[in-house]
Design a protein around this motif. Structure first.
Motif, short mmCIF file in Angstrom:
data_model
loop_
_atom_site.label_atom_id
_atom_site.label_comp_id
_atom_site.label_asym_id
_atom_site.label_seq_id
_atom_site.Cartn_x
_atom_site.Cartn_y
_atom_site.Cartn_z
N LEU A 1 5.18 7.10 -18.91
CA LEU A 1 5.65 6.72 -17.69
C LEU A 1 4.73 7.10 -16.63
CD1 LEU A 1 9.52 6.98 -17.87
CD2 LEU A 1 8.18 5.08 -17.73
N PHE A 2 4.41 8.39 -16.70
CA PHE A 2 3.23 8.74 -15.45
C PHE A 2 2.10 7.95 -15.73
CE2 PHE A 2 -0.06 11.53 -14.43
CZ PHE A 2 0.10 11.91 -13.19
N VAL A 3 1.58 7.61 -16.77
CA VAL A 3 0.30 6.86 -16.77
C VAL A 3 0.67 5.52 -16.07
CG1 VAL A 3 -1.23 5.56 -18.35
CG2 VAL A 3 -0.59 8.03 -18.70
N LEU A 4 1.84 4.86 -16.74
CA LEU A 4 2.59 3.41 -16.37
C LEU A 4 2.44 3.28 -14.99
CD1 LEU A 4 2.89 0.68 -17.33
CD2 LEU A 4 5.30 1.32 -17.66
N ARG A 5 2.94 4.53 -14.25
CA ARG A 5 3.27 4.52 -12.82
C ARG A 5 1.84 4.28 -12.21
NH1 ARG A 5 7.67 8.70 -13.20
NH2 ARG A 5 9.63 7.31 -13.07
N ARG A 6 0.85 5.11 -12.56
CA ARG A 6 -0.44 5.19 -12.21
C ARG A 6 -1.16 4.03 -12.26
NH1 ARG A 6 -3.04 10.40 -10.92
NH2 ARG A 6 -1.33 11.54 -9.92
N LEU A 7 -1.08 3.24 -13.28
CA LEU A 7 -1.64 1.78 -13.56
C LEU A 7 -0.76 0.87 -12.52
CD1 LEU A 7 -1.86 1.67 -17.33
CD2 LEU A 7 -3.62 1.85 -15.85
N ALA A 8 0.65 1.06 -12.34
CA ALA A 8 1.09 -0.02 -11.54
C ALA A 8 0.59 0.42 -10.04
CB ALA A 8 2.68 0.12 -11.57
N SER A 9 0.39 1.61 -9.72
CA SER A 9 -0.16 2.11 -8.44
C SER A 9 -1.45 1.47 -8.08
CB SER A 9 -0.18 3.66 -8.14
OG SER A 9 -1.08 4.09 -6.84
N VAL A 10 -2.48 1.33 -8.96
CA VAL A 10 -3.44 0.89 -8.70
C VAL A 10 -3.49 -0.61 -8.70
CG1 VAL A 10 -5.93 0.46 -10.06
CG2 VAL A 10 -4.94 2.60 -10.21
N TRP A 11 -2.78 -1.25 -9.32
CA TRP A 11 -2.63 -2.64 -9.28
C TRP A 11 -2.01 -3.08 -7.79
CZ3 TRP A 11 -4.24 -7.15 -11.22
CH2 TRP A 11 -3.54 -8.10 -10.80
N LEU A 12 -0.96 -2.19 -7.45
CA LEU A 12 -0.72 -2.60 -6.14
C LEU A 12 -1.41 -2.37 -5.18
CD1 LEU A 12 3.03 -1.27 -6.47
CD2 LEU A 12 2.40 -3.60 -6.34
N ALA A 13 -2.23 -1.28 -5.31
CA ALA A 13 -3.46 -1.21 -4.19
C ALA A 13 -4.41 -2.25 -4.24
CB ALA A 13 -4.08 0.22 -4.42
N ALA A 14 -4.77 -2.70 -5.43
CA ALA A 14 -5.53 -4.02 -5.55
C ALA A 14 -4.91 -5.16 -4.71
CB ALA A 14 -6.09 -4.24 -6.80
N ILE A 15 -3.67 -5.22 -5.04
CA ILE A 15 -2.96 -6.21 -4.26
C ILE A 15 -3.23 -6.20 -2.80
CG2 ILE A 15 -0.71 -7.60 -3.98
CD1 ILE A 15 -0.29 -6.84 -7.07
N ALA B 1 0.74 -0.96 0.00
CA ALA B 1 0.06 -0.11 -0.12
C ALA B 1 0.81 1.24 -0.03
CB ALA B 1 -1.03 -0.17 1.12
N VAL B 2 1.94 1.17 0.83
CA VAL B 2 2.81 2.30 0.59
C VAL B 2 3.39 2.65 -0.65
CG1 VAL B 2 5.21 3.20 1.68
CG2 VAL B 2 3.55 2.28 3.27
N LEU B 3 3.90 1.38 -1.53
CA LEU B 3 4.50 1.78 -2.54
C LEU B 3 3.20 2.18 -3.60
CD1 LEU B 3 6.26 -1.63 -3.15
CD2 LEU B 3 7.16 0.58 -3.16
N ALA B 4 2.05 1.54 -3.13
CA ALA B 4 0.76 2.20 -4.32
C ALA B 4 0.80 3.76 -4.09
CB ALA B 4 -0.33 1.49 -3.94
N VAL B 5 0.85 4.19 -2.81
CA VAL B 5 0.77 5.65 -2.80
C VAL B 5 1.99 6.40 -3.25
CG1 VAL B 5 0.69 7.48 -0.90
CG2 VAL B 5 -0.58 5.21 -0.65
N LYS B 6 3.19 5.97 -3.07
CA LYS B 6 4.32 6.55 -3.48
C LYS B 6 4.20 6.76 -5.01
CE LYS B 6 7.54 5.49 0.12
NZ LYS B 6 8.90 5.15 0.36
N LEU B 7 3.92 5.64 -5.74
CA LEU B 7 3.95 5.72 -7.04
C LEU B 7 2.80 6.69 -7.54
CD1 LEU B 7 4.47 1.94 -8.10
CD2 LEU B 7 6.06 3.90 -8.84
N TRP B 8 1.52 6.62 -6.76
CA TRP B 8 0.50 7.49 -7.13
C TRP B 8 0.93 9.08 -6.93
CZ3 TRP B 8 -3.87 6.52 -9.77
CH2 TRP B 8 -5.06 7.49 -9.86
N GLN B 9 1.51 9.36 -6.17
CA GLN B 9 1.89 10.56 -5.82
C GLN B 9 3.23 11.17 -6.64
OE1 GLN B 9 2.44 10.56 -1.50
NE2 GLN B 9 0.30 10.91 -1.15
N MET B 10 3.88 10.21 -7.28
CA MET B 10 4.82 11.02 -8.17
C MET B 10 4.28 11.92 -9.20
SD MET B 10 7.45 7.86 -8.65
CE MET B 10 8.79 9.10 -9.03
#
Length: 190
Positions: free
Chosen positions: A165-179, A81-90
């Motif tokens: 890259l910004f969009v890819l980071r957002r997608l990764a953030s959403v995926w990590l949040a789901a996990i 969850a911390v990783l998801a938030v960090k990626l989202w906030q970049m």
């Protein structure tokens, strides 16, 4: 379990998208294949930090401490969850930078729930432990190379551009949040 059966089981589990694979994919998109491959020792170290103790003594310890498995699962959920938030906030302006470092890959992998399965179920063996661990290490490197290659292809296909890259980071953030949500549900017994 024969070495071929073990290899198949480990390979299937390693190929499953999860937090570690998401970070390796993102590293490939940000750094290219060679740059992402430089992070693989951190992934191996993270897995072995968790897998070795579990393989050697984990089953006995977890059998005596019911809450320990839940605690590890919830810690993994919190980290993801911390990783998801960090990626989202970049911010978009930081999109040219690299969001995945060796430290985050190491910690994410050490807390990866897959490590529990590897260490407690798949790798323990009275007569082939060294072979099982060597096979595991080789498969980790191979699968990481594959995820990094997918990220590198995305990079060459335009995903290396700041907006992509910004969009890819957002997608990764959403995926990590789901996990993370799934891990929390598993940890609390839902």
């Amino acid at each position: 379990m024969s070495p071929a059966e073990l290899a198949f089981a480990v390979l299937l589990l390693l190929l499953t998208p999860g937090p570690t694979n998401s970070l390796v994919l993102l590293a490939g998109a940000e750094r290219g294949w060679v740059g992402a491959m430089r992070l693989i020792p951190a992934e191996l170290a993270g897995y072995f930090l968790t897998v070795l103790p579990l393989t050697l003594v984990g089953a006995a310890v977890l059998a005596d401490h019911d809450g320990l498995r839940t605690g590890v699962t919830l810690a993994a959920a919190a980290w993801v969850a911390v990783l998801a938030v960090k990626l989202w906030q970049m911010p978009s302006a930081a999109a040219c930078g690299q969001s995945v470092g060796a430290r985050s890959l190491f910690v994410t992998t050490a807390l990866n729930p897959k490590a529990l399965i590897f260490g407690l179920v798949l790798l323990p063996s009275d007569d082939r432990l060294a072979l099982n661990l060597a096979l595991f290490a080789g498969l980790v490197v191979g699968v990481a190379a594959l995820w990094a290659a997918v990220g590198a292809v995305l990079h060459r296909g335009g995903a290396g551009q700041p907006r992509a890259l910004f969009v890819l980071r957002r997608l990764a953030s959403v995926w990590l949040a789901a996990i993370s949500v799934l891990l929390i549900a598993r940890g609390v017994g839902a």
